[in-house]
Design an enzyme around this catalytic site. Structure first.
Site, short mmCIF file in Angstrom:
data_model
loop_
_atom_site.label_atom_id
_atom_site.label_comp_id
_atom_site.label_asym_id
_atom_site.label_seq_id
_atom_site.Cartn_x
_atom_site.Cartn_y
_atom_site.Cartn_z
N VAL A 47 0.89 -1.15 0.00
CA VAL A 47 0.00 0.00 0.00
C VAL A 47 0.93 1.21 0.00
O VAL A 47 1.90 1.25 0.76
CB VAL A 47 -0.91 0.00 1.25
N ARG A 59 2.19 16.85 -6.61
CA ARG A 59 2.82 16.91 -7.93
C ARG A 59 1.78 16.92 -9.04
O ARG A 59 1.93 17.62 -10.04
CB ARG A 59 3.76 15.69 -8.07
N GLU A 140 -3.11 -0.83 -9.06
CA GLU A 140 -2.21 -0.88 -10.22
C GLU A 140 -1.41 -2.18 -10.18
O GLU A 140 -0.77 -2.49 -9.18
CB GLU A 140 -1.23 0.31 -10.19
N GLU A 155 17.04 2.19 -10.20
CA GLU A 155 16.75 3.54 -10.67
C GLU A 155 15.82 4.28 -9.70
O GLU A 155 15.97 5.47 -9.47
CB GLU A 155 16.13 3.45 -12.08
P1 0O2 Z 1 6.15 3.94 -5.63
O1 0O2 Z 1 4.95 3.67 -4.87
O2 0O2 Z 1 7.31 4.29 -4.77
O3 0O2 Z 1 6.49 2.89 -6.64
P2 0O2 Z 1 4.14 8.93 -12.16
O4 0O2 Z 1 3.73 10.27 -12.67
O5 0O2 Z 1 5.04 8.17 -13.12
O6 0O2 Z 1 4.68 8.95 -10.77
P3 0O2 Z 1 1.56 7.78 -12.89
O7 0O2 Z 1 1.56 8.55 -14.16
O8 0O2 Z 1 0.38 7.89 -12.03
O9 0O2 Z 1 2.84 8.09 -11.97
O10 0O2 Z 1 1.67 6.29 -13.21
P4 0O2 Z 1 2.85 5.40 -13.73
O11 0O2 Z 1 3.68 6.10 -14.75
O12 0O2 Z 1 2.19 4.14 -14.11
O13 0O2 Z 1 3.77 5.24 -12.43
C1 0O2 Z 1 3.37 4.58 -11.32
C2 0O2 Z 1 4.50 3.74 -10.78
O14 0O2 Z 1 5.26 3.16 -11.85
C3 0O2 Z 1 5.53 4.49 -9.99
O15 0O2 Z 1 5.11 4.65 -8.67
C4 0O2 Z 1 6.73 3.57 -10.07
O16 0O2 Z 1 6.56 2.46 -9.22
C5 0O2 Z 1 6.64 3.09 -11.49
N1 0O2 Z 1 7.38 3.98 -12.37
C6 0O2 Z 1 6.90 4.82 -13.29
N2 0O2 Z 1 7.89 5.45 -13.93
C7 0O2 Z 1 9.05 5.00 -13.41
C8 0O2 Z 1 10.45 5.26 -13.69
O17 0O2 Z 1 10.82 6.06 -14.54
N3 0O2 Z 1 11.35 4.59 -12.92
C9 0O2 Z 1 10.98 3.68 -11.97
N4 0O2 Z 1 11.95 3.06 -11.29
N5 0O2 Z 1 9.68 3.42 -11.70
C10 0O2 Z 1 8.73 4.07 -12.41
P5 0O2 Z 1 5.70 5.84 -7.77
O18 0O2 Z 1 4.68 6.90 -7.69
O19 0O2 Z 1 7.05 6.22 -8.24
O20 0O2 Z 1 5.79 5.29 -6.34
#
Ligand code: 0O2
Length: 274
Positions: A47, A59, A140, A155
């Site tokens: 979670v 953001r 997700e 990364e």
């Molecule tokens: P957590 O919980 O620490 O994993 P975003 O704007 O990319 O933050 P969006 O558009 O709502 O989020 O959705 P997206 O792109 O599907 O991203 C959701 C999650 O995908 C992220 O969660 C990451 O776990 C992973 N992710 C997305 N882009 C990247 C990336 O460039 N590098 C890595 N390592 N993971 C990525 P959060 O929010 O980072 O948090």
């Protein structure tokens, strides 16, 4: 300002994560029991931390009222596959399920992120049932290979450390590493069939051995102990030869013997009753 009851808000998400992880693990178990290659290597779930939710709300300029609709990864499941081809198989399993409704796909496999991030995301609607009643939440599901996960984990840590200001030399290295990961997945795909064969026979052998030992244990309870000891010795002798065909033959023969004893035991039982 209205008080935010975070713990209360997160209860259905915690439940969803537990249930979903359990369901994917159940799929792994079913594949194994049916002697089938499993496209799922590992499953984990989490979670999102409150800190991370708040950061994302800020953001993306998400209001409190929009929180549950717009932050789609409060409940997050990660399915790790061995091979690139397995990702589509897992996605297909999810699409066919009636308890997970796919709302959106984020395909970072065909549309690699600028960072080099590759993964297949499915946003699903999922029903939970708590003391407060039924609730539909979003979750997700991230599906990726072991290699993609390795890259993303490293990364992600660096992103956290540099908070969006990653030094160019690191960005460059990560980008090169992402290319290598792509190549590695391609190389691994070329041996997928061989690996699948090997894994299938490993699962099959382990099921045959478990079945044999189960039969021996059952026989021990309702037949001559000395006979069973002999059968067990024979099993260990065949096992040591490491010949699967011999093991399968022994398995079939033991099934017939066990069936005979079962029929005998049933006759005694019926005779005793009459
Ligand atoms: P957590 O919980 O620490 O994993 P975003 O704007 O990319 O933050 P969006 O558009 O709502 O989020 O959705 P997206 O792109 O599907 O991203 C959701 C999650 O995908 C992220 O969660 C990451 O776990 C992973 N992710 C997305 N882009 C990247 C990336 O460039 N590098 C890595 N390592 N993971 C990525 P959060 O929010 O980072 O948090």
């Amino acid at each position: 300002m209205e008080i935010r009851l975070w713990r209360e808000l997160l209860v259905p998400y915690e439940l969803a994560v537990k249930e979903l992880v359990m369901k994917f693990n159940q799929l792994k178990k079913e594949h194994k029991e049916k002697d089938l290659y499993c496209p799922i290597e590992q499953v984990s779930g989490r979670v999102k931390s409150i800190n991370s939710i708040l950061e994302k709300m800020q953001r993306k300029n998400v209001s409190w009222d929009e929180l549950e609709e717009k932050i789609e990864d409060i409940a997050g499941i990660r399915v790790i596959c061995q091979f690139y081809e397995d990702i589509e198989i897992v996605a297909d399993i999810i699409r066919r399920r009636s308890d997970m409704k796919v709302l959106e796909i984020k395909d970072y496999l065909t549309h690699t992120k600028a960072s080099g991030y590759r993964s297949y995301h499915m946003i699903i609607a999922y029903h939970t049932e708590t003391l407060e009643g039924k609730k539909e939440i979003r979750a997700e599901i991230q599906i990726r290979t072991l290699a993609m996960n390795f890259w993303a984990t490293i990364e992600h840590s660096l992103q956290y450390k540099y908070k969006g200001n990653m030094p160019p030399h690191l960005t460059e290295r990560l980008s090169r590493a992402a290319d290598s990961i792509l190549q590695l997945d391609e190389e691994m795909s070329s041996v997928r069939n061989e690996v699948m064969d090997a894994q299938n026979s490993m699962i099959h052998e382990s099921n045959v051995v478990a079945d044999i030992l189960n039969n021996i244990e059952n026989l021990y309870h309702y037949s001559n102990k000395r006979e069973v000891a002999k059968i067990q010795d024979e099993f260990y002798r065949i096992y040591q030869t490491k010949n699967l065909e011999n093991l399968e033959r022994f398995h079939r023969e033991l099934d017939i013997i066990a069936e005979g004893y079962r029929a005998q035991a049933l006759t005694f039982e019926l005779d005793g009753k009459s």
